[in-house]
Design a protein around this motif. Structure first.
Motif, mmCIF file in Angstrom:
data_model
loop_
_atom_site.group_PDB
_atom_site.id
_atom_site.type_symbol
_atom_site.label_atom_id
_atom_site.label_comp_id
_atom_site.label_asym_id
_atom_site.label_seq_id
_atom_site.Cartn_x
_atom_site.Cartn_y
_atom_site.Cartn_z
ATOM 1 N N PRO A 52 7.213 13.690 7.752
ATOM 2 C CA PRO A 52 7.196 13.468 9.018
ATOM 3 C C PRO A 52 7.061 12.130 9.675
ATOM 4 N N SER A 53 8.043 11.055 10.550
ATOM 5 C CA SER A 53 7.057 10.032 9.818
ATOM 6 C C SER A 53 6.795 9.628 10.976
ATOM 7 N N LEU A 102 -9.682 10.409 -0.991
ATOM 8 C CA LEU A 102 -7.948 10.776 -0.994
ATOM 9 C C LEU A 102 -8.603 11.911 -1.063
ATOM 10 N N LYS A 137 -1.591 15.346 2.824
ATOM 11 C CA LYS A 137 -1.323 14.704 3.783
ATOM 12 C C LYS A 137 -0.735 14.715 4.979
ATOM 13 N N LEU A 187 0.626 -1.595 11.414
ATOM 14 C CA LEU A 187 0.788 -0.301 11.207
ATOM 15 C C LEU A 187 0.155 0.599 11.961
ATOM 16 N N THR A 188 -1.427 0.453 12.880
ATOM 17 C CA THR A 188 -1.076 1.775 13.327
ATOM 18 C C THR A 188 -0.898 1.372 15.318
ATOM 19 N N TYR A 224 -2.934 8.955 10.469
ATOM 20 C CA TYR A 224 -1.529 8.285 11.883
ATOM 21 C C TYR A 224 -0.758 8.781 11.734
ATOM 22 N N ARG A 225 -0.112 8.922 10.901
ATOM 23 C CA ARG A 225 1.901 9.778 10.895
ATOM 24 C C ARG A 225 1.494 11.458 11.234
ATOM 25 N N PHE A 264 -1.200 6.693 -3.349
ATOM 26 C CA PHE A 264 -0.679 8.372 -3.022
ATOM 27 C C PHE A 264 -0.457 8.846 -1.436
ATOM 28 N N LEU A 265 -1.637 8.773 -0.685
ATOM 29 C CA LEU A 265 -2.175 8.707 0.672
ATOM 30 C C LEU A 265 -1.128 8.070 1.346
ATOM 31 N N ALA A 266 -0.458 6.456 0.893
ATOM 32 C CA ALA A 266 -0.214 6.139 2.039
ATOM 33 C C ALA A 266 0.881 6.108 2.162
ATOM 34 N N LYS A 267 1.679 6.068 1.101
ATOM 35 C CA LYS A 267 2.823 6.068 1.046
ATOM 36 C C LYS A 267 3.960 7.192 2.084
ATOM 37 N N GLN A 268 5.051 6.698 2.054
ATOM 38 C CA GLN A 268 5.335 7.800 3.007
ATOM 39 C C GLN A 268 7.035 8.548 2.634
ATOM 40 N N GLU A 269 5.674 9.751 2.373
ATOM 41 C CA GLU A 269 7.063 10.917 1.889
ATOM 42 C C GLU A 269 8.372 10.984 2.529
ATOM 43 N N VAL A 299 -6.763 11.788 -9.716
ATOM 44 C CA VAL A 299 -7.818 11.029 -8.924
ATOM 45 C C VAL A 299 -8.887 12.089 -9.166
ATOM 46 N N GLY A 348 -5.073 6.740 -5.536
ATOM 47 C CA GLY A 348 -5.183 7.566 -4.602
ATOM 48 C C GLY A 348 -4.383 7.421 -2.968
ATOM 49 N N GLY A 349 -4.859 5.724 -3.036
ATOM 50 C CA GLY A 349 -4.624 4.894 -1.327
ATOM 51 C C GLY A 349 -3.436 5.171 -1.451
ATOM 52 N N SER A 402 -6.020 3.727 3.801
ATOM 53 C CA SER A 402 -4.826 4.857 3.711
ATOM 54 C C SER A 402 -5.183 5.975 4.542
#
Lengths: 678, 496, 556, 198, 103
Positions: free
Chosen positions: D197-198, B144, B150, D107-108, E87-88, D188-193, B111, D185-186, E81
């Protein structure tokens, strides 16, 4: 740099000054006079501690050497020998300050005036040194004392020998320093420490005037050489930036400080905290005369500004009566003598003021000897009664310490003005001259002072030596005469106290002293239009002598009446009750005299309390206002930062609104700029 | 006309292609050997080295490509090298921070390299659309990166603030661009400049539409460089972002945005500088002042450095103002040189400072509060010493890069005279005030005892290497500014 | 072999830096000897300068020159004239003395301390020898940092407040000076057809100032900026309040250097740069500066009278003494200027020694409150004697070095205007008062309870301490008896400075700008006074730790 | 339910005005029929739906209103002679972005995130700023000589294509890189690790 | 009217201003995102209009508009994203509650 290096070998550079003469033996002798005590000071200061009780050998020996050399130089000078001639002789050591056209050379000059002072300073100095061997024998700071004494001798000799105003000023300050050190010699005594500090600071007040006077002399003449500057100052028709009147008064201010003239007199009585030899040497016989010397040295300047002379006369005679009034009630033996010194110095200034320079120097010399004697006597007394100074706890000592008593009696007679002792001649000359030169008010007050002088001296004698001992019995039992090392100087000093007047100033026509000092004071006399009048023993002069003798007698008589007497057949007990009644009858005057006219209190109020408040207020100002402003700027910056930081609310819409508003303002300003450009 | 396959066009954009390929390569390497940090870093470094070589190879002579939309000149070369160094250093500093927080390096590097490709595009663009695209390419990865941690509330909070405001400002900027397009009928910078120089809208006074366009563009750009009053995002985004990202954000996008200013305001709108001078002067003054004043009260070093970064924007704007305010072309050049020099110097010293913070945060959970720095001089003497150096440089104490940079812009401002001269005085007064908060960190490092005695941390060699580079540059640029002066001189000549 | 051709001067500047690097590289134990060795070596080399210096010549000697930033004609150009040389030797001397004096008191972080000290020396020497305005500025600022650390790390309880105040205050002035330097260079460049060469070269600038001269507006601005920088450093009233704080908090050696050298930087700047480069403005400002100097002389002395802390007292006495320096400079006559220079050097020696002496006491008692002291003469007789010596030297006792400088300044000011001299001379009384008061309280009387409680800790002065004081004492005597050693050395500098400027005009109705400046200062003070009286915000005497908790998240 | 009644009445009034305005203007001769009417109506829909987007309480309805808005805009593009842009508008905005946004809303917007307050406390200020902005832009636009041609020019798709792959080839490629970067990037960020945390 | 550039631009300005209002006034992150899209569309409208009415731009207008759309799409991707990511963490889409960092 070269000048400085050459200066390390002083006399090699002797001819780089104005007087480019071949070096004579006297150049070296003159230079040795102040250098010997300096060497003594340095050696003693460095290794004196190790010498312990033997520490006196070097300083005393060197001072004796100085005395011997001085006597040679004095003899040569007064007899007008080879290099000295009529005008005196100088030697330049090196260039001290080379700052553009401001140059100061360190050099010495000996003329007849200097010679007269050399006699007093070296003789009394030597005797006090010797006396101190005995007086200080048990003191812990033995070596220190001699180191200081030598330092003083150096300074004092430098003062009278220097041929530049600035070097005189240096010596002026150095005698101040040695005085400070010696007054505060017993540093553990708080009163001594305070007294020494007071002496130095009060002296500094006068020094400010002196310093400004020196600057004024330089501005007017472009030189600080004593003779050159005087010559150009008194040149006829000279136009000056600084009026001579101002210069004269500034110099006199310096003299007032050192000679403790009113209102700078307060330090001298306190200075008695020092060891008694110090009081004798510095605060009676030599240093306090520096002011007189200064005015005498600058006599042409004063003569050119007669109104300044009136000031001198007024201050002098006022100090004389003022101090005498205090001396009459003091109970501390040394303080009586201190106020007496003040009073006598006042006489000298009065003499200077009326233009009788010779008379002033005459009194300076005689007073130096008999006051030195009196102080050493008082020291002997104090020594014998185990450091008691209060006369109320003395009495009847004449039996126990006869030599002291005898010499002190002589001294008292001398100061009281009993003929044919030294004091009679000199005092009489002052009063006579004052009257004849047109200052009857000086004469009148002077006569009054003479009465008071005779009175307080014999009050002192009465309280100390006659009557009954009023102290504790165990002290009485242990009183004994001082050792010879102390009594011999007393005896030696008693001789000039008796004879000096006869020798120097027998008032029939031109006296020896007048003859000696004629070259020094001639121009001033001309300037002041003094005319040599015929001496009239059976005219005005005789009448004045008669008045002097009479008042001395009155003073003595009153003192005997009140405080008793035991001289040979004349015996009378004191009348303490009557004294008490008398003092009660004039309570204000009595209290004023006893409290020294409250000058200590006044100065304390003015300078310590009010001045201290002022200083504290200024400090407050410094912290709160000046520093406060600085801190306020800092605090303001921080506060504004904090305030500005509040726009950072953390909410993004607030930010966005800020941006939007900024955008609108920006648009407005661009439109404004565009509109203006049109 | 078909420009697409033209050979010279491809040569001109080779560095750009290489940097994008590097980004992709890092991603691929990470796919092939997942979770291997060193592999990803090595790939990135090699790729960036190639980029740097290509930049040097392509540079040297002025190349105009894509019908004047893309120009490689000295300015491009200088800025490209600066960007590459920034990103190399950022990658060098990152692992020590990312590792303990369990954040992947590969995506980070990817990135980041994408972001820098945007900055490089800006540096070479002589077309307004390309400038906008380059800007977006630069800042989008930035959003990002800001949210890269995150799982951390602060990081994402900073990211969303940055993103929302950034998009808002992009829209504003674009609106302004549209106005300019409409007025000039061209997107080429050369055409725009010619249009205004020939008095299209400038000479006879500025039309309302142009004023509007200028206002919108200025706002947009001022936002990107974090000039007051468009700076709001900076403290939050800087504080929230992972520390290496903060370091990058404080220099990369800032210098990139200044590159945009050079291309847009200097090259394209240079003829109108009399119009925007006043705005820049005011912006510079309030930016310096507010940045420094608010920084005074910060207790978090990253946030403090964010405000400091705002203040430094102000100083750089002084150089721009000197350009706009001066009538003598030489002085205009001096202003631009000052700006460029400042950009370079600021990049290295600020990256260095953030690197130290990042190094301290090697232990997860360590905050960037001032207390973290308490007793650092004793705990980790080298880091303390280096931090001191960077802070002194930021303060502007000689003989550091920061000092010379500041002196340079002030010199330009003094020469320009008039209102810009007053700006010089404001600048130095600000610098004095700024000393307080920089020195406060030194106070904590050397004059306070550590809050807790924690053992010294082991830092990677990469970090030390990066620190060595920033240190060397911070000192060398201060002691021997000559070479860089020549470079920025030539770079400035390309547009002045 | 001609000494003039060797790069001795450069060696003197950078030797301490080499030493600093060496210390950084060597283990902790070698910090002390290496530092002292370096300082002594520097000192010796600076003495070589002195030996090879030709006092007859007015030009700069031992010059070294190299292009540095050719684009702007910025050079590494150094050289000394008499004034510089005197101050350089003063610096090298006091540095090794200070380092020696730090051996015992400084036990913590000795490496950093010694490094700071040596870098400080680099900066100070650099300031005195730089002949390029830009280089001058750089050295000027370099000085700040080590001093900041020395006060801030090894200082007293309130050290951080003091050190930050010191740095910020100094920075405000010096940064404006930077603007002035750049503006001057630009004016020169503009006057030479846009060629930068020589624009920062002091000699060229001076020649330019002497021939065509800078424009009036530039002169006023630049002089004003230089004035602020130097006045803060000197420090002149009313910019002096950082000094007492800095002195009180600094470690002994820091105070010594601060008083002995750092304050001279400002005065040197006036003589070297501000006056010759902007003579017209200097002339315009002179009356205001003279007024401020006279105020400083008296004010510093009066405030010193009531100081409860030894170091503060000496600090305020510095304000008073440095007032003589600025007074001497700005009356623009030979006596004044030579006196000022002499006063600079003597103040360095004497006040440096006084701070060393205070340090001796502080080391034993960890206290400096005058009220707690007393009777030291009994238990520390040698100390008392040395202390007395320097007290009298400070009080301007003739025969010691303090006197000649002061007197020359007074003579100069008397030539300028007798009233100025008359007011200033009064400080003789005040100086005697506060110094003797301090001396008496400290040394005389019985041993105070506080001191008695220290028991055997109250040992007399140690040989190493004597070693630090003896050279100073010797110099004080030598310069008191042979001030010509310095005066001859600096005559060339004085002549060349005075050649550039007319004698100051007597203070009658001062020109509008300086009058306005004074009025502004007065106004600010009155405003502050009113706010203070009306109960304005109290001064945060302690480091500003306000209760306002700035809510910042404990974030990353 | 007076409140909902009021809402309905208000909405009806607004729609009435929206319909009446073009007719009235046409009658007055200020609008030529044909394109002008269409433009005006589309503009009304555009503005109306845009206003709904920013004022409606229910965020899903906002999203739907936005689709309407974008549709109207596509229509205007067609009128402006940019059919390809219109087509892209439909594809990109309605097809991609709106859907993306609706997904994000899904989602939110949980139960725990009630739509208590639609507006910030600073809504009034925002309104004022927006109104000023609109007025300023309008005034500026009106007072500027754009050197515009009298008759709008139709952009032929062929021309656009030619330009797009010649002059705009670099921007085109850049945009692709931009999208790539955004996606990388999106994701990576949006992906749930896993384990996050849920 | 459909032939007047001013009409298009005013319309674009209105759309931009409405978007601005939404951005400033809405609390929900996604609402704000939508507002930004409105603003970008406003700009796009202006660009297309310029393309239609300014001779120099012609096809450029459309081309730029296409690019801007793509940028908008990329922005939306990134924005959403980030919204999802925060939000999480915070469990709220309301942006004014993201105020942990301030001053």
């Amino acid at each position: 740099m070269t000048g400085g290096l050459a200066a390390l070998v002083p006399l090699l550079a002797a001819d780089n000054g104005a007087a480019a003469t071949t070096n004579s033996l006297f150049d070296y002798l003159i230079a040795l006079i102040p250098v010997l005590p300096l060497v003594g000071f340095v050696i003693t200061a460095a290794i004196g501690r190790r010498l312990d009780r033997e520490a006196h050998w070097i300083p005393v020996g060197l001072v004796v050497g100085t005395w011997a050399i001085s006597m040679i130089v004095v003899f040569a000078t007064l007899t007008g020998m080879a290099p000295f001639g009529h005008e005196g002789h100088g030697v330049t050591l090196y260039r001290w300050i080379p700052a553009g056209n401001f140059t100061v050379d360190v050099g010495f000059f000996v003329d007849n005036l200097t010679a007269c002072l050399l006699i007093v300073v070296t003789t009394i100095g030597m005797l006090v040194h010797i006396y101190s061997i005995g007086y200080m024998s048990h003191d812990g700071g033995y070596w220190r004392f001699f180191a200081y004494l030598n330092l003083f001798m150096f300074s004092m000799l430098l003062l009278i020998l220097a041929n530049s105003w600035l070097v005189i000023f240096v010596a002026w300050e150095l005698v101040g320093l040695s005085s400070y050190l010696l007054i505060g010699f017993w540093y553990r005594r708080r009163s001594a420490a305070l007294a020494s500090k007071k002496a130095f600071i009060v002296n500094r007040v006068g020094d400010v005037g002196f310093a400004l006077g020196i600057m004024a002399i330089f501005v007017n003449t472009g030189t600080l050489d004593v003779r050159q500057s005087i010559a150009s100052l008194t040149e006829a028709g000279g136009q000056f930036t600084i009026p001579l009147f101002a210069i004269a008064l500034l110099l006199f201010a310096g003299a007032m400080g050192k000679s403790a003239q009113f209102p700078l007199h307060v330090w001298l009585p306190d200075a008695m905290e020092g060891p008694t030899p110090v009081s004798a040497l510095i605060h009676a016989a030599t240093m306090v005369n520096a002011g007189v010397y200064l005015v005498a040295r600058a006599n042409p300047i004063f003569a050119a500004a007669p109104s300044a002379l009136v000031v001198v006369a007024a201050v002098g005679i006022f100090t004389a009566i003022f101090a005498a009034s205090i001396a009459m009630t003091q109970t501390d033996i040394k303080r009586v003598l201190a106020y007496s010194t003040l009073s006598q110095l006042g006489y000298m200034f009065a003499a200077l003021g009326v233009g009788a320079f010779t008379a002033a120097i005459f009194h300076l010399m005689t007073h130096g000897f008999f006051k030195g004697l009196l102080f050493l006597d008082s020291g002997s007394v104090i020594h014998s009664v185990h450091d008691e100074q209060d006369m109320r706890r003395m009495g009847g000592l004449s039996k126990k310490i006869p030599i002291t008593y005898a010499t002190m009696f002589i001294g008292s007679l001398a100061i009281a003005g009993v003929p044919p002792l030294a004091g009679f001649f000199s005092k009489d000359e002052i009063l006579g001259e004052a009257f004849k030169l047109g200052f009857p008010w000086v004469w009148a007050i002077g006569i009054l002072v003479a009465v008071m002088t005779a009175f307080y001296m014999f009050r002192l004698m009465g309280l100390t030596f006659w009557g009954k001992f009023r102290g504790p019995q165990e002290i009485w039992d242990r009183i004994h005469e001082s050792p010879p090392v102390m009594t011999i100087p007393l005896i030696i000093l008693a001789v000039p106290s008796v004879l000096l007047g006869l020798f120097l100033g027998l008032p029939f026509g031109a006296s020896t002293l007048q003859h000696w000092l004629e070259p020094v004071f001639a121009s001033a006399a001309t300037q002041l239009h003094h005319t040599e009048a015929e001496y009239q023993l059976f005219g005005i002069d005789g009448a004045l002598i008669g008045a002097s003798v009479a008042v001395a007698a009155i003073g003595i008589a009153v003192a005997w009446k009140l405080f008793g007497v035991e001289v040979g057949p004349i015996r009378k007990a004191g009348e303490p009750d009557r004294v008490r009644r008398l003092s009660a009858r004039a309570p204000f005057l009595y209290r004023a005299s006893l409290n020294k006219w409250w000058f200590d209190e006044l100065y304390d109020l003015l300078f310590i309390r009010i001045g201290g408040r002022f200083a504290a207020a200024l400090w407050w100002f410094d912290r709160e206002v000046i520093d406060g402003t600085v801190n306020a700027v800092g605090a303001l910056t921080g506060t504004s930062g904090r305030r500005l930081g509040r726009i950072q609310t953390g909410r993004v819409q607030n930010y966005a609104l800020g941006i939007a508003v900024g955008l609108i303002v920006m648009a407005g300003s661009y439109l404004f700029i565009a509109g203006r450009g049109r | 006309m078909n420009f697409g396959a033209n050979g010279s066009n491809v040569v001109a954009v080779l560095p750009l292609i290489a940097v994008v390929l590097t980004a992709v390569a890092v991603l691929l390497v990470d796919l092939i050997v997942p979770r291997r940090r060193d592999a990803a870093i090595a790939t990135a470094m090699i790729g960036l080295a190639i980029v740097a070589i290509l930049v040097l190879a392509v540079g040297g002579e002025t190349r105009v490509a894509f019908a004047g939309a893309y120009t490689v000149d000295r300015l491009t070369t200088f800025l490209d090298l600066l960007f590459v160094s920034i990103v190399v250093l950022t990658i060098a500093f990152a692992p020590d921070y990312l590792e303990p927080r369990d954040l992947p390096v590969a995506e980070f590097a990817t990135v980041l390299i994408f972001a820098i490709s945007g900055a490089m595009l800006i540096a070479a663009s002589t077309d307004l659309l390309l400038l906008f695209l380059g800007l977006e390419l630069m800042v989008l990865p930035g959003y990002l990166l800001a949210g890269y941690h995150k799982t951390d509330g602060f990081s994402t909070e900073g990211a969303i603030k940055y993103f929302l405001l950034g998009s808002f400002s992009s829209a504003i900027f674009l609106f302004g661009l549209a106005f300019v397009w409409g007025l000039t009928g061209s997107t080429r910078i050369a055409d725009v400049a010619a249009h205004f120089a020939s008095g299209g809208d400038g000479a006879a006074g500025v039309s309302a539409g142009l004023a509007m366009g200028l206002a919108f563009m200025t706002t947009g750009v001022a936002f990107k460089i974090a000039a007051v009053p468009f700076h709001y995002w900076t403290p939050d985004a800087y504080q929230g972002s992972p520390t290496p990202v903060t370091g990058y954000l404080s220099v990369g996008p800032k210098v990139g945005a200044f590159a945009l200013i050079l291309r847009l305001f200097v090259e394209a709108l240079g003829p109108l500088r009399a119009e925007w001078l006043a705005v820049v002067v005011v912006l510079a003054a309030i930016t310096m002042t507010l940045g420094n004043l608010v920084a005074l009260t910060q207790n978090n070093v990253k946030r403090m450095l964010a405000y400091s970064s705002i203040a430094h924007t102000g100083y750089m704007l002084v150089g721009l103002a000197a350009y706009a305010g001066a009538s003598d072309p030489k002085v205009q050049q001096t202003g631009l040189q000052g700006l460029l020099y400042y950009g370079a110097a600021y990049s290295f010293m600020n990256l260095g400072a953030f690197a130290v913070i990042a190094a301290l945060q090697r232990r997860a959970g360590v905050t960037s509060n001032l207390e973290t720095f308490a007793g650092l001089g004793r705990r980790e003497p080298w880091l303390g010493l280096l931090m001191t150096l960077f802070l002194l440089s930021l303060t502007g104490i000689p003989p550091t890069a920061g000092f010379f940079a500041k002196a340079y812009v002030i010199l330009a401002a003094v020469q320009a005279g008039g209102p810009v001269g007053i700006l010089a005085v404001i600048a130095v007064l600000n610098a004095a005030a700024a000393a307080f908060y920089y020195l406060r960190v030194i106070v904590y490092m050397y004059m306070r005892d550590p809050v807790s005695e924690s053992p010294a941390l082991a830092h990677s060699r990469l970090l030390w290497g990066g620190l060595a580079v920033t240190t060397a540059l911070t000192i060398v640029l201060g002691l021997f500014p000559g070479p860089l002066l020549d470079i920025v001189g030539q770079a400035a000549k390309a547009i002045g | 072999m001609n000494l003039q051709n060797l790069p001795i001067l450069t060696a003197v500047i950078f030797l301490p830096l080499v030493g600093a690097i060496l210390i950084a590289a060597l283990p902790r134990t070698s910090a002390r000897p290496v530092a002292l060795g370096t300082a002594l070596l520097t000192w010796v080399v600076s003495l070589v300068l002195l030996a090879g210096f030709n006092a007859k010549g007015q030009e700069f000697q031992f010059g070294a020159q190299a292009d540095w930033i050719p684009l702007f004609g910025i050079q590494y150009k150094v050289g000394v004239d008499g004034l510089s040389l005197a101050l350089v030797v003063l610096t090298t001397t006091l540095t090794w003395i200070s380092i020696l004096a730090s051996f015992r008191p400084i036990q913590e972080r000795i490496k950093e301390y010694m490094i700071s000290f040596l870098i400080l020396e680099v900066g100070m020497i650099g300031v005195f020898v730089a002949l390029d305005t830009f280089l001058f500025y750089i050295f000027w600022e370099i000085v700040l940092v080590p001093m900041y650390l020395i006060i801030g790390i090894w200082g007293g309880a309130n050290r951080i407040y003091a050190t930050i105040k010191f740095v910020l205050y100094t920075l405000v002035g010096s940064l404006l000076m930077l603007v002035a330097i750049l503006a001057t260079a630009f004016a020169y460049q503009a006057g030479h057809g846009g060629v930068w060469a020589g624009a920062f070269d002091f000699e060229k600038l001076r020649a330019f100032a002497a021939t065509s001269g800078f424009a009036d507006g530039l002169q006023l601005f630049s002089f004003g900026a230089f004035f602020l920088a130097f006045a803060i450093k000197v420090p002149m009233f009313p910019f002096h309040t950082w000094l007492p704080d800095a002195h009180v908090e600094a470690p002994t050696a820091g105070s010594v250097i601060l008083a002995a050298i750092m304050l001279k930087l400002g005065a040197y700047g006036f003589i070297r740069f501000a006056v010759p480069l902007y003579p017209a403005a200097a002339h315009t400002f002179a009356p205001a500066i003279i007024v401020l100097s006279v105020i400083a002389i008296i004010y510093g002395a009066i405030v010193a009278l009531v100081q409860p802390d030894l170091k503060k007292l000496v600090a305020y006495s510095s304000v008073s003494h440095m007032g003589f320096v600025t007074l001497g400079i700005f009356i623009f006559n030979e006596q004044g200027l030579e006196g000022a220079i002499l006063q600079m050097i003597n103040h360095g020696l004497i006040t440096g020694a006084l701070f060393l002496l205070v340090g001796v006491i502080y080391e034993r008692t960890h206290d400096r409150t005058i009220a707690k002291m007393g009777g030291l003469a009994g238990s520390m007789p040698v100390y008392a004697a040395i202390f007395g010596f320097f007290v009298f030297a400070s009080a301007g006792l003739p025969g010691l070095s303090g006197f000649v400088g002061e007197f020359l300044v007074l003579v100069g000011s008397f030539i300028f205007q007798p009233a100025v001299a008359a007011i200033s001379t009064f400080v003789m009384i005040l100086a005697a008062a506060y110094l003797l008061w301090m001396f008496q309280r400290l040394v005389t009387g019985d041993l105070s309870e506080f001191l008695a409680g220290l028991g055997h800790h109250l040992v007399d002065i140690r040989p190493i301490e004597i070693l630090t004081l003896a050279p100073l004492a010797a110099l004080v005597v030598v310069f008191g008896v042979f001030p010509g050693l310095i005066l001859d050395l600096v005559r060339g500098s004085v002549t060349s400075v005075l050649a550039t400027v007319r004698p100051a005009a007597p203070i009658a109705l001062p020109p509008i700008i300086p009058a306005a400046a004074l009025a502004l200062i007065a106004l600010v003070m009155v405003a502050r006074l009113v706010t203070v009286i009306l109960g304005g915000p109290n001064r945060p005497s302690r480091p500003a730790r306000r209760g306002v908790v700035v809510r910042t998240a404990d974030g990353r | 339910m007076p409140r909902s009644l009021l809402t309905i009445l208000g909405t009806l009034t607004l729609i009435g005005i929206a319909v009446a305005l073009p007719i009235g203007l046409a009658v007055l001769g200020l609008l030529r029929f044909g394109d002008d009417i269409l433009f005006f109506v589309l503009a009304e829909i555009l503005i109306g739906s845009a206003l709904l987007v920013v004022t409606m309480r229910d965020i899903i309805r906002c999203g739907l209103a936005m689709i309407v808005c974008f549709g109207a805009l596509a229509g205007i593009y067609v009128i402006a002679g940019a059919p390809l842009v219109a087509a892209a508008q439909v594809l990109v905005y309605i097809g991609a972005i709106s859907v993306l946004i609706l997904f994000a809303i899904m989602l939110t917007q949980t139960k725990s995130a009630p739509t208590r307050l639609v507006f910030q406390t600073q809504a009034v200020g925002a309104g004022i700023a927006a109104v000023i902005l609109a007025i300023v832009i309008a005034l500026t636009v009106g007072s500027t000589d754009w050197h515009a041609v009298g008759q709008r020019v139709h952009t032929a798709t062929r021309d656009l294509a030619a330009v797009l792959f010649s002059d705009y080839v670099l921007p085109f490629e850049v945009v692709s890189v931009l999208l790539l970067a955004a996606v990388v990037g999106g994701v990576f960020l949006a992906k749930q690790e896993e384990g996050g945390p849920s | 009217m459909s032939n007047s550039l001013d009409a298009y631009l005013v319309l674009a300005g209105l759309l931009f201003a409405i978007g601005t209002f939404g951005f400033l006034a809405r609390r929900n992150a996604i609402s704000m995102l939508m507002s930004i899209e409105l603003m970008l569309n406003g700009v796009n409208l202006a660009i297309v209009a310029f393309g239609a009415f300014i001779t120099g731009l012609k096809a450029d207008g459309s081309a730029i508009a296409l690019m801007v759309m793509a940028v908008a799409a990329a922005e939306a991707t990134v924005g959403l994203s980030i919204v999802i990511a925060i939000y999480r963490n915070r469990n709220t889409p309301l942006v004014d509650e993201y105020d942990e960092m301030r001053r």
